[in-house]
Structures are given as C-alpha cells and as structure tokens.
Design a protein around this motif. Structure first.
Motif, short mmCIF file in Angstrom:
data_model
loop_
_atom_site.label_atom_id
_atom_site.label_comp_id
_atom_site.label_asym_id
_atom_site.label_seq_id
_atom_site.Cartn_x
_atom_site.Cartn_y
_atom_site.Cartn_z
N GLY A 287 0.82 -1.16 -0.01
CA GLY A 287 -0.01 0.03 -0.03
C GLY A 287 0.84 1.15 0.09
N LYS A 288 0.31 2.27 -0.75
CA LYS A 288 1.14 3.50 -0.65
C LYS A 288 0.47 4.42 0.52
CE LYS A 288 0.76 8.03 -3.14
NZ LYS A 288 0.54 8.79 -4.44
N GLY A 289 1.48 4.78 1.30
CA GLY A 289 1.10 5.48 2.58
C GLY A 289 1.65 6.74 2.64
N THR A 375 9.01 15.34 -8.81
CA THR A 375 8.84 14.74 -7.65
C THR A 375 7.32 14.48 -6.88
OG1 THR A 375 8.71 16.98 -6.59
CG2 THR A 375 11.02 16.05 -7.19
N ASP A 376 6.39 14.94 -7.91
CA ASP A 376 5.01 14.67 -7.51
C ASP A 376 4.45 13.62 -7.94
OD1 ASP A 376 2.53 15.20 -6.44
OD2 ASP A 376 1.81 16.40 -8.06
N ALA A 377 5.22 12.61 -8.62
CA ALA A 377 4.97 11.02 -9.08
C ALA A 377 5.68 10.31 -8.10
CB ALA A 377 5.38 10.87 -10.41
N GLU A 378 5.25 10.65 -6.72
CA GLU A 378 6.03 9.84 -5.44
C GLU A 378 5.66 8.53 -5.30
OE1 GLU A 378 3.45 11.95 -5.12
OE2 GLU A 378 2.52 10.76 -3.52
N GLY A 379 4.41 8.56 -5.58
CA GLY A 379 3.59 7.22 -4.88
C GLY A 379 4.27 5.79 -5.96
N ARG A 380 4.66 5.98 -6.97
CA ARG A 380 5.11 4.70 -7.64
C ARG A 380 6.61 4.50 -7.09
NH1 ARG A 380 4.33 7.87 -13.23
NH2 ARG A 380 2.54 8.85 -11.86
N LEU A 381 7.13 5.58 -6.73
CA LEU A 381 8.62 5.63 -5.86
C LEU A 381 8.38 4.49 -4.80
CD1 LEU A 381 9.97 8.98 -6.72
CD2 LEU A 381 10.40 6.93 -8.02
N THR A 403 -3.71 5.75 -4.11
CA THR A 403 -4.31 6.94 -4.73
C THR A 403 -2.90 7.27 -5.73
OG1 THR A 403 -3.35 8.09 -2.61
CG2 THR A 403 -5.66 7.72 -2.86
N LEU A 404 -2.86 6.81 -7.04
CA LEU A 404 -1.57 7.08 -7.59
C LEU A 404 -1.77 8.17 -8.74
CD1 LEU A 404 1.06 5.52 -7.45
CD2 LEU A 404 0.37 4.24 -9.60
N THR A 405 -2.87 8.31 -9.33
CA THR A 405 -2.85 9.41 -10.40
C THR A 405 -4.19 10.17 -10.74
OG1 THR A 405 -3.66 7.72 -12.14
CG2 THR A 405 -1.29 7.98 -11.89
N GLY A 406 -3.79 11.33 -10.74
CA GLY A 406 -5.14 12.27 -11.26
C GLY A 406 -5.73 11.79 -12.55
N ALA A 407 -4.67 11.15 -13.48
CA ALA A 407 -5.20 10.73 -14.64
C ALA A 407 -6.22 9.59 -14.65
CB ALA A 407 -4.00 10.25 -15.55
N CYS A 408 -6.08 8.85 -13.56
CA CYS A 408 -7.15 7.73 -13.60
C CYS A 408 -8.52 8.33 -13.06
CB CYS A 408 -6.66 6.82 -12.48
SG CYS A 408 -7.72 5.30 -12.14
N ASN A 463 10.25 8.53 -14.16
CA ASN A 463 9.07 8.31 -13.32
C ASN A 463 7.62 9.13 -13.58
OD1 ASN A 463 9.51 11.23 -12.24
ND2 ASN A 463 8.89 10.84 -10.25
N THR A 464 8.02 9.81 -14.66
CA THR A 464 6.54 9.98 -15.60
C THR A 464 6.62 9.64 -16.79
OG1 THR A 464 7.45 12.29 -15.85
CG2 THR A 464 6.26 12.01 -13.80
N GLY A 465 5.37 9.78 -17.49
CA GLY A 465 5.34 9.14 -18.98
C GLY A 465 4.59 10.23 -19.79
N ILE A 492 -6.89 3.95 -6.56
CA ILE A 492 -8.31 4.39 -6.00
C ILE A 492 -8.26 6.02 -6.09
CG2 ILE A 492 -8.54 2.11 -5.01
CD1 ILE A 492 -7.27 3.39 -2.51
N ALA A 493 -7.57 6.76 -6.88
CA ALA A 493 -7.42 7.93 -6.49
C ALA A 493 -8.86 8.68 -6.35
CB ALA A 493 -6.59 8.67 -7.64
N GLY A 494 -9.64 8.26 -7.24
CA GLY A 494 -11.10 8.88 -7.65
C GLY A 494 -12.28 8.51 -6.50
N1 BES Z 1 -1.42 11.78 -4.83
C1 BES Z 1 -1.34 12.09 -6.26
C2 BES Z 1 -2.41 11.68 -7.17
C3 BES Z 1 -4.02 11.96 -6.82
C4 BES Z 1 -4.51 12.93 -7.47
C5 BES Z 1 -4.72 11.28 -5.73
C6 BES Z 1 -5.65 13.56 -7.21
C7 BES Z 1 -6.05 11.68 -5.42
C8 BES Z 1 -6.50 12.83 -6.21
C9 BES Z 1 -0.15 11.59 -6.76
O1 BES Z 1 1.24 11.28 -6.21
C10 BES Z 1 0.23 12.58 -7.94
O2 BES Z 1 0.59 13.70 -7.44
N2 BES Z 1 0.15 12.27 -9.17
C11 BES Z 1 0.63 12.96 -10.35
C12 BES Z 1 1.39 12.16 -11.42
C13 BES Z 1 1.99 13.18 -12.33
C14 BES Z 1 2.88 14.04 -11.67
C15 BES Z 1 2.70 12.14 -13.50
C16 BES Z 1 -0.91 13.49 -11.00
O3 BES Z 1 -1.69 12.63 -10.96
O4 BES Z 1 -0.81 14.55 -11.40
#
Ligand code: BES
Ligand code: MN
Ligand code: ZN
Length: 526
Positions: A287-289, A375-381, A403-408, A463-465, A492-494
């Motif tokens: 789990g991402k904590g 550095t905001d793509a930290e969950g995957r790290l 809660t990995l991506t806003g894109a999801c 760490n980002t695509g 589960i971000a959404g």
């Molecule tokens: N914790 C965020 C993702 C997130 C966004 C969770 C909205 C819940 C609601 C994650 O660490 C993040 O910042 N992701 C970035 C990744 C990007 C920098 C590639 C994002 O989704 O913008």
C-alpha cells in the motif's frame, strides 16, 4: 455499533424505528397505469400500516428514497421508515447494502440510537422476480444480511472526530430482522463476518480521515502495530535505517525532504498449521502510505492541496484488509507492506533530474535506476521498493492499492476505480471478488507501447510518462518492479474520498478496496 439478528414477527417488535424496504414496480415508463411500490415484506401488519402511504403516490421507492411514518397503526414500533430499493427487477444485494446505510444515516441526525432493519422477504404476493416465493440465490438471507450489516457500518461513519460538538453520533444498536424461514447456520456466519468487515472498512476510513499533522508516517506505524497486537498479526515497523539497509533508494528519495522519518510497515498473517515454504501461495499486499503529498519540489497548486492528507488511503486499505483477514482467518498466508512517508519540499528534498536507485531484488544484483522527472509522481517510487520487498519476503502473488494518479480520475471519474493486472488468472479472481464486495473497479490496459513512454535516456526508467495515459504509464512503472510475479494494481485516487455525500455514505473517506482485497485473499484459501 452493536449488531444483532432477530427472527421475530415485525408487528410486535418494540423499537424507536423499524425500517422496511420497498421496491418500484413501474415498468414501461408512463404507458401503463401507475402501479404503487411494493413493500418487500409479507408481514400483514406492516403491509396494512403502509398501505395508504404507498397508495398515495408520495413515495416512489426510488433507490435510497426515504419516508417516515410516526406511530404506525397496528405496530409496536414507534416509527416506520420506508427505504426505497429502486426498480424491483434491478434489486441486487448492493441495493440492500446502500438501503441499510441510508436507514442508518436517516436515523443518526434525529438523535435515535437504535434501529431495526427488516430484511427483504420474498413472498409470492410481494414480488414477481421470485415466482412462488422462492428466494433468488443472489439475494439469499445470508447474502443480504451480510450486505445490510456492511451497509450499516458504512452509513454509521462520519468524519467529524475533531469537531467539539460531534454532529450526529453513532447509531448504537442495529438489528436485522430475518424471515423465520431463513436458513440459520449460513445466515449467522455471514452476519458475524459482516460486522468484522464493516468495522475493518471503518478502521481504514478512520486512518484516512486523519490530517497529516495527526497521522505522520511514525504514527501510522504505531496505529498499525496497535491494530496488529489487538487482532494477533505479526508486525514490524521500520524506519530510515532499514530503508538504507535494504537499499530502498526510491522509497527514501520521497522521504528525504521531510522532517518526519518514513515508516516501513510489515504485517504478517499465518493460518494455523501452515508450514513455511510449502509451495502454497503467499499473497503480498502493498500500500501507498503518503501521509501528506505536497508534490515536493514539483509543488502542487494550493487549491485542494489539503486533500492530499488522504494519499495514504491505499496503505490504510491494506491495514483494514489485514485486520479483517486476522479475524476471519482464511487458510492462506498473507503479508502486507505499507510504505509510509511525507512528500515535502525542502533543502534536502529530491529534485527533478535526480537519479535514484531502487531496491535490488537480490543483494548481488543492482537496483534499477530511476530518473526523477517530477517529484509529485512519488507514489510509484515508494511502491517500487514496497513491491520488491514483498517479493523478497516471499510473496508469490501481489496486489497493490494507491491513490496514484489524477489521470485515473480523469479516465474513470469518481464511479469506477482503476485496476490493472499482468495476468488474466489473477484478474479473474479479483473480478469474482468484486461480485461479492460490490465495489466498482474497471480494468485498464497495460502494454509495451505504453512502457515506451517511461524509457529514460539517463537511467533505466523515468518516473513520469508524459501527458497521455497517465494512469497506465504509472502502472507500467510499477510493472517493472513486479517483473513476472502475478500482480494487480488498484488506482483508487478517484474513490478514496467521497466528494459529494450520498444518502448511504458521508462525504469523506470511503474505505474503498478493503472489501475487494479481502474477498480476493479469501478466494485463495484452501
Ligand atoms: N497523490 C497524487 C495523485 C492524486 C491526485 C490522488 C488526485 C488523489 C487525487 C499523486 O502522487 C500525484 O501527484 N500524481 C501526479 C502524477 C504526475 C506528476 C505524473 C498526478 O496525477 O498529477
Ligand atoms: Mn504526488
Ligand atoms: Zn501522491
């Protein structure tokens, strides 16, 4: 909340509030004469008490619609609450789950502390979906009682622990009344299970609800250890030193900018009599904590940054699932790894352009190098090292939640959470678990073409695509670290935070994924 089962006839039950279910029988819209909703109970006294109301057309029995009747004639109950299930032909166990939550949330703000909930009954005069009064298997008393109790716990939770005058307080007693004809053994087992599951989901929610200052990685570790001691799980909580010892360069890189040390939380569940190394599956829950995600040097905008206290919801889901596993005791080995850290900007924080070395799977192999773009793509790290560690501890099958991506959220909204799998067999098991949990996950694709987007010229991966398919490239990043191990990734971000209150759930932490992960685990039990 205390829960109990009753087989008593509804008319004579002494209670502040008796809730009964009703369904909408309307079919072809507008064409036929309007049919009144039906009560999903055969009790003649309840039927009589509600007859005028149902005939009035004021109550349509829409999903989670409610109507309260005081001093119902012919009943001992002080109040009769009708709760709608929606269209009769579409009633499922999930309708029952939310109806129970709705009944509890109706009761709470009215200062009523006890509630009796009549489970739906299939008498021939009540429903067409069950000709001759036979109960469809999907809506058996055991299944619907389980759903009702789960739904009641979900409804009972409010995120107001820090308000001096707590708003609605808890419903103290929830009684489920089941038709006397129901099969008792399965019913009683399901009923006991449901309370454990509901409490475990709420345990996860209570963690997610905590603000970043009240729930640092260290405190999350303490909460996990306390829960583990209560339910009899093995638990180890490590910090900075252990991260360095394991060469968790990806996990540490997120933590290094914070004054709060990281916590590497490991929980272990061993079924009785299980021999180690017996070739049976070992399930690894990761789990991402992130107890607060500011974005780090790639700082997030101010709007909604407060929400990033819930960036540990994936980790909390694993802790909730482990609690339920410890109490329900499935015959399968399970371990959980929660990577807790705070993502902060600082003179010591990692920077875009930095290169980090992830934990090596084997001590004699080098770890993969990661070019940090954002550095905001930290969950995957943190998950990269968590997944590697779970494999090193012996996990043969992996599931992660984050809660990995806003894109999801952009892709699926706040209705379905994202799910990924590198193996169809493991997916089939998870998909089957969803039918029981009632949670909504939608499988998204993985693929080589997406993996192209995270290739780096500087290191092994970045760490980002880029802008497109962000939930998928994040999953591809994780896939690099699971290698060939069968794996499921839940984004589960959404769904981790309910943005708009619903009749059956408060605005705030949802506890999503606890029930599905639990059912998935149980599907491996012998
Ligand atoms: N914790 C965020 C993702 C997130 C966004 C969770 C909205 C819940 C609601 C994650 O660490 C993040 O910042 N992701 C970035 C990744 C990007 C920098 C590639 C994002 O989704 O913008
Ligand atoms: Mn982030
Ligand atoms: Zn995050």
């Amino acid at each position: 909340m205390r829960t109990q089962l009753s087989f008593a006839p509804l008319a004579g039950i002494e209670t502040e509030l008796l809730a009964v279910l009703a369904a909408d029988t309307q079919t072809a819209k507008g064409r036929e004469a309007k049919a009144a909703p039906v009560l999903m109970t055969a009790d003649p006294a309840v039927q009589a008490a509600a007859a005028a109301l149902l005939a009035s057309g004021e109550f349509k029995a829409g999903a989670n619609e409610t109507l309260l009747l005081h001093a119902p004639a012919g009943l001992t109950a002080k109040r009769l609450l009708l709760v709608g299930l929606g269209k009769q032909a579409k009633v499922t166990v999930d309708s029952v789950r939310s109806a129970a939550g709705t009944a509890v949330r109706f009761t709470k703000p009215r200062g009523i502390r006890e509630l009796v909930f009549a489970l739906l009954e299939f008498a021939s005069n009540v429903t067409e979906t069950a000709p001759g009064g036979t109960v469809p298997e999907a809506l058996s008393a055991a299944r619907s009682a389980r759903a009702a109790v789960e739904g009641a716990f979900v409804g009972d939770f409010d995120p107001d622990t820090y308000r001096s005058e707590r708003k609605d307080q808890s419903v103290e007693s929830f009684t489920v009344v089941v038709p006397a004809t129901a099969e008792k053994a399965a019913l009683e087992a399901a009923f006991v299970e449901a309370a454990i599951i509901g409490e475990s989901q709420n345990f996860a929610r209570s963690l997610v609800n905590e603000p970043g200052n009240k729930l640092t990685p260290t405190i999350l570790g303490e909460r996990a250890a306390r829960m583990a001691a209560e339910v009899g799980l093995g638990c180890e909580v490590y910090s900075t030193e252990k991260l360095h010892e394991l060469k968790m360069g990806a996990f540490w890189s997120v933590s290094q900018g914070s004054a709060e040390p990281p916590a590497l939380i490991v929980l272990r569940y061993e079924p009785e009599g299980a021999a180690r190394d017996d070739g049976r599956p070992v399930l690894g829950l990761v789990g991402k904590g992130i107890t607060f995600d500011s974005g780090g040097i790639s700082l997030k905008p101010g709007a909604d940054m407060d929400k990033m206290k819930y960036d540990m919801a994936g980790g909390a889901a694993m802790l909730g699932a482990m609690r339920a596993i410890a109490l329900l005791k499935p015959r399968v080995r399970v371990l959980a790894v929660v990577c807790a850290a705070e993502n902060m900007p600082d003179g010591k924080a990692q920077k875009p352009g930095d290169v980090q070395t992830a934990m090596p799977f084997a001590a004699d192999k080098p770890g993969k190098t990661i070019e940090i773009i954002n550095t905001d793509a930290e969950g995957r790290l943190v998950l990269a090292d968590g997944l590697t560690y779970a494999r090193q501890l012996g996990a043969t099958h992996l599931i992660d939640a984050a809660t990995l991506t806003g894109a999801c959220v952009v892709a699926l909204g706040m209705v379905n959470a994202g799910a990924f799998a590198n193996d169809d067999a493991i997916w089939a098991k998870f998909d089957a678990a969803l039918a029981t949990s009632g949670e909504k996950f939608w499988r998204l694709p993985l693929g080589e073409e997406y993996a192209e987007q995270i290739k780096s010229e500087i290191g092994d991966i970045k760490n980002t695509g880029g802008r497109w398919g962000g939930a998928i490239t994040a999953a591809e990043f994780l896939r690099v670290f699971v290698e060939e191990t069968p794996w499921i990734h839940l984004d589960i971000a959404g769904l981790a935070w309910v943005e708009d209150a619903k009749p059956y759930i408060a605005k705030g932490p949802s506890g999503v994924a606890v029930r599905s992960i639990l059912e998935w685990v149980r599907s491996y039990a012998e």
